[in-house]
Motif scaffolding. Sequence first.
Motif, PDB file in Angstrom:
ATOM      1  N   ASP A 283      22.923  11.956  24.718  1.00 49.62           N
ATOM      2  CA  ASP A 283      22.065  11.203  23.835  1.00 49.62           C
ATOM      3  C   ASP A 283      20.905  10.870  24.954  1.00 49.62           C
ATOM      4  O   ASP A 283      19.982  10.301  23.007  1.00 49.62           O
ATOM      5  CB  ASP A 283      23.574  10.093  23.107  1.00 49.62           C
ATOM      6  N   SER A 284      21.301   9.837  25.156  1.00 48.67           N
ATOM      7  CA  SER A 284      20.188   8.884  26.160  1.00 48.67           C
ATOM      8  C   SER A 284      18.565  10.216  26.499  1.00 48.67           C
ATOM      9  O   SER A 284      17.548  10.008  26.143  1.00 48.67           O
ATOM     10  CB  SER A 284      19.936   8.492  27.674  1.00 48.67           C
ATOM     11  N   TRP A 285      19.260  11.272  26.549  1.00 56.24           N
ATOM     12  CA  TRP A 285      18.157  12.423  26.449  1.00 56.24           C
ATOM     13  C   TRP A 285      17.463  12.783  26.234  1.00 56.24           C
ATOM     14  O   TRP A 285      15.915  12.864  25.392  1.00 56.24           O
ATOM     15  CB  TRP A 285      18.784  13.491  27.640  1.00 56.24           C
ATOM     16  N   LEU A 286      17.899  13.260  24.450  1.00 55.00           N
ATOM     17  CA  LEU A 286      17.800  12.640  22.901  1.00 55.00           C
ATOM     18  C   LEU A 286      16.697  12.437  22.857  1.00 55.00           C
ATOM     19  O   LEU A 286      15.780  12.645  21.608  1.00 55.00           O
ATOM     20  CB  LEU A 286      18.851  13.531  22.072  1.00 55.00           C
ATOM     21  N   TRP A 287      16.923  11.150  23.004  1.00 54.45           N
ATOM     22  CA  TRP A 287      16.216  10.013  22.228  1.00 54.45           C
ATOM     23  C   TRP A 287      15.136   9.896  23.139  1.00 54.45           C
ATOM     24  O   TRP A 287      13.770   9.587  22.823  1.00 54.45           O
ATOM     25  CB  TRP A 287      17.231   8.852  22.546  1.00 54.45           C
ATOM     26  N   ALA A 288      15.087   9.988  24.222  1.00 55.92           N
ATOM     27  CA  ALA A 288      14.191   9.798  25.380  1.00 55.92           C
ATOM     28  C   ALA A 288      13.062  11.457  25.458  1.00 55.92           C
ATOM     29  O   ALA A 288      11.908  10.830  25.409  1.00 55.92           O
ATOM     30  CB  ALA A 288      14.477  10.071  27.154  1.00 55.92           C
ATOM     31  N   VAL A 289      13.763  12.451  24.732  1.00 63.54           N
ATOM     32  CA  VAL A 289      12.874  13.184  24.485  1.00 63.54           C
ATOM     33  C   VAL A 289      12.063  13.311  23.218  1.00 63.54           C
ATOM     34  O   VAL A 289      11.235  14.147  22.548  1.00 63.54           O
ATOM     35  CB  VAL A 289      13.403  14.799  24.988  1.00 63.54           C
ATOM     36  N   ARG A 290      12.289  12.827  22.321  1.00 58.06           N
ATOM     37  CA  ARG A 290      12.141  12.342  21.244  1.00 58.06           C
ATOM     38  C   ARG A 290      12.829  12.954  19.936  1.00 58.06           C
ATOM     39  O   ARG A 290      11.867  13.878  18.774  1.00 58.06           O
ATOM     40  CB  ARG A 290      10.580  12.308  21.383  1.00 58.06           C
ATOM     41  N   ARG A 291      13.065  13.754  20.123  1.00 58.75           N
ATOM     42  CA  ARG A 291      14.359  14.308  18.854  1.00 58.75           C
ATOM     43  C   ARG A 291      14.660  13.758  17.702  1.00 58.75           C
ATOM     44  O   ARG A 291      14.890  13.684  16.744  1.00 58.75           O
ATOM     45  CB  ARG A 291      15.420  15.282  19.962  1.00 58.75           C
ATOM     46  N   TYR A 292      15.008  12.303  18.640  1.00 59.57           N
ATOM     47  CA  TYR A 292      15.468  10.626  17.370  1.00 59.57           C
ATOM     48  C   TYR A 292      14.789   9.739  17.788  1.00 59.57           C
ATOM     49  O   TYR A 292      14.543   9.405  18.874  1.00 59.57           O
ATOM     50  CB  TYR A 292      17.062  10.761  17.624  1.00 59.57           C
ATOM     51  N   LYS A 293      14.826   9.252  16.650  1.00 62.12           N
ATOM     52  CA  LYS A 293      13.823   7.776  16.671  1.00 62.12           C
ATOM     53  C   LYS A 293      14.858   6.787  17.870  1.00 62.12           C
ATOM     54  O   LYS A 293      13.986   6.076  18.459  1.00 62.12           O
ATOM     55  CB  LYS A 293      13.720   6.839  15.576  1.00 62.12           C
ATOM     56  N   THR A 294      15.962   6.911  17.746  1.00 65.40           N
ATOM     57  CA  THR A 294      17.380   5.229  17.886  1.00 65.40           C
ATOM     58  C   THR A 294      17.932   6.050  19.305  1.00 65.40           C
ATOM     59  O   THR A 294      18.813   7.486  18.426  1.00 65.40           O
ATOM     60  CB  THR A 294      17.715   4.506  17.466  1.00 65.40           C
ATOM     61  N   ARG A 295      19.185   5.608  19.589  1.00 64.29           N
ATOM     62  CA  ARG A 295      20.264   6.347  20.669  1.00 64.29           C
ATOM     63  C   ARG A 295      20.720   6.769  19.945  1.00 64.29           C
ATOM     64  O   ARG A 295      21.699   7.454  20.180  1.00 64.29           O
ATOM     65  CB  ARG A 295      20.069   6.245  22.000  1.00 64.29           C
ATOM     66  N   SER A 296      21.500   5.210  18.851  1.00 63.11           N
ATOM     67  CA  SER A 296      22.289   5.695  18.420  1.00 63.11           C
ATOM     68  C   SER A 296      22.460   6.643  16.746  1.00 63.11           C
ATOM     69  O   SER A 296      24.070   6.943  16.599  1.00 63.11           O
ATOM     70  CB  SER A 296      22.066   4.469  16.973  1.00 63.11           C
ATOM     71  N   GLN A 297      21.302   6.848  16.872  1.00 63.11           N
ATOM     72  CA  GLN A 297      21.177   8.356  16.145  1.00 63.11           C
ATOM     73  C   GLN A 297      21.315   9.704  16.853  1.00 63.11           C
ATOM     74  O   GLN A 297      22.521  10.125  15.903  1.00 63.11           O
ATOM     75  CB  GLN A 297      19.729   8.537  15.020  1.00 63.11           C
ATOM     76  N   ALA A 298      20.832   9.429  17.703  1.00 65.65           N
ATOM     77  CA  ALA A 298      21.333  11.140  18.440  1.00 65.65           C
ATOM     78  C   ALA A 298      23.127  10.685  18.917  1.00 65.65           C
ATOM     79  O   ALA A 298      23.191  11.651  19.086  1.00 65.65           O
ATOM     80  CB  ALA A 298      21.000  10.699  19.880  1.00 65.65           C
ATOM     81  N   THR A 299      23.430   9.342  18.979  1.00 67.42           N
ATOM     82  CA  THR A 299      24.954   9.575  19.391  1.00 67.42           C
ATOM     83  C   THR A 299      26.233  10.341  17.700  1.00 67.42           C
ATOM     84  O   THR A 299      26.234  10.725  18.638  1.00 67.42           O
ATOM     85  CB  THR A 299      25.780   8.056  19.708  1.00 67.42           C
TER      86      THR A 299
END
Length: 132
Positions: free
Chosen positions: A10-26
């Motif tokens: 989830d942290s990686w998806l947020w860092a590479v800008r696939r999701y706007k927030t980490r909670s959205q990635a989670t």
Amino acid sequence: MSESGSVRLDSWLWAVRRYKTRSQATTACRAGHVRVNGDPVKPSTRLKIGDEVRVRVAGFDSILEVTGLITKRVGAPAAALAALDKTPPRPSKLDTAAPIYRDRGAGRPTKRERRELDALRGYDRLPMPEQD
């Protein structure tokens, strides 16, 4: 880039800008919209370089290969270096089949015609409902 051998999904998806927030990635991971190497995963799954991540967005899969491990949100050029996008191009609207129309005044379709129309639309591959 992180020096450790793995990073949270989830942290990686947020860092590479696939999701706007980490909670959205989670939330996407919990909903089953994210797969790593073909398997549904939890948000806490550890990524390694070379893993394939599939992210379902708007009905289409984005296929990413992990080329760098980052945990902090960085600029777009640096984020692009951490993921290699292998997503095939989406089909254009011209490639999709034209809608099926019946002639006006042709009456109600017969059972055979309905089955043929369903087969053309792809409805014939739906699972059958359970019988009690």
